[in-house]
Design a protein around this motif. Structure first.
Motif, short mmCIF file in Angstrom:
data_model
loop_
_atom_site.label_atom_id
_atom_site.label_comp_id
_atom_site.label_asym_id
_atom_site.label_seq_id
_atom_site.Cartn_x
_atom_site.Cartn_y
_atom_site.Cartn_z
N GLY A 1 -11.82 3.49 2.35
CA GLY A 1 -11.32 2.86 1.14
C GLY A 1 -12.02 3.34 -0.11
O GLY A 1 -11.41 3.47 -1.17
N TYR B 1 -10.28 6.41 -1.32
CA TYR B 1 -8.92 6.27 -1.84
C TYR B 1 -8.79 5.23 -2.96
O TYR B 1 -7.71 5.01 -3.47
CB TYR B 1 -7.97 5.86 -0.72
N MET C 1 -3.89 -1.07 -2.07
CA MET C 1 -3.64 -0.31 -0.85
C MET C 1 -2.76 -1.17 0.05
O MET C 1 -2.95 -2.38 0.13
CB MET C 1 -4.97 -0.01 -0.16
#
Length: 115
Positions: free
Chosen positions: A13, A16, A22
């Motif tokens: 995570g 990203y 997300m």
């Protein structure tokens, strides 16, 4: 399929995290697994452990709010602005506060409400 709350705390995570959120996908059946495998080439994805992504709403149902019936009655009247303001605190001012940087949002708000 839902929001992956806390994904930014996972190792992947952090890579990203673009502050846009997300999505989270569980495949619970063979058909779901097949569909996900078919879609993988078109997606950016990473695997996560159950403990990292299992959130309270996935463990048990959310409690029914005490004003649920009142909300649906207001919603049935068809006045979205009333419902958004009364139950979510949404207004033109809060929209600009979240979407536009400080001084600019205040100027836009003042221009819109100048009468």
């Amino acid at each position: 399929l839902g929001d992956f709350w806390g994904f930014e705390k996972t190792d992947q995570g952090k890579k990203y995290n673009d502050n846009k959120g997300m999505s989270l996908l569980f495949t619970n059946t063979e058909k779901g697994g097949f569909l996900f495998e078919s879609a993988k080439p078109e997606l950016e994805w990473f695997e996560s452990g159950r403990d990292e992504c299992f959130q309270n709403p996935l463990r048990e149902p959310c409690k029914v709010p005490s004003n649920r019936e009142e909300f649906w009655q207001d919603y049935a009247k068809g006045d979205f602005q009333l419902v958004a303001k009364k139950y979510a605190g949404y207004s033109v001012k809060t929209y600009f506060k979240g979407a536009v940087p400080g001084k600019l949002s205040r100027k836009i708000y003042k221009l819109l409400h100048k009468r």
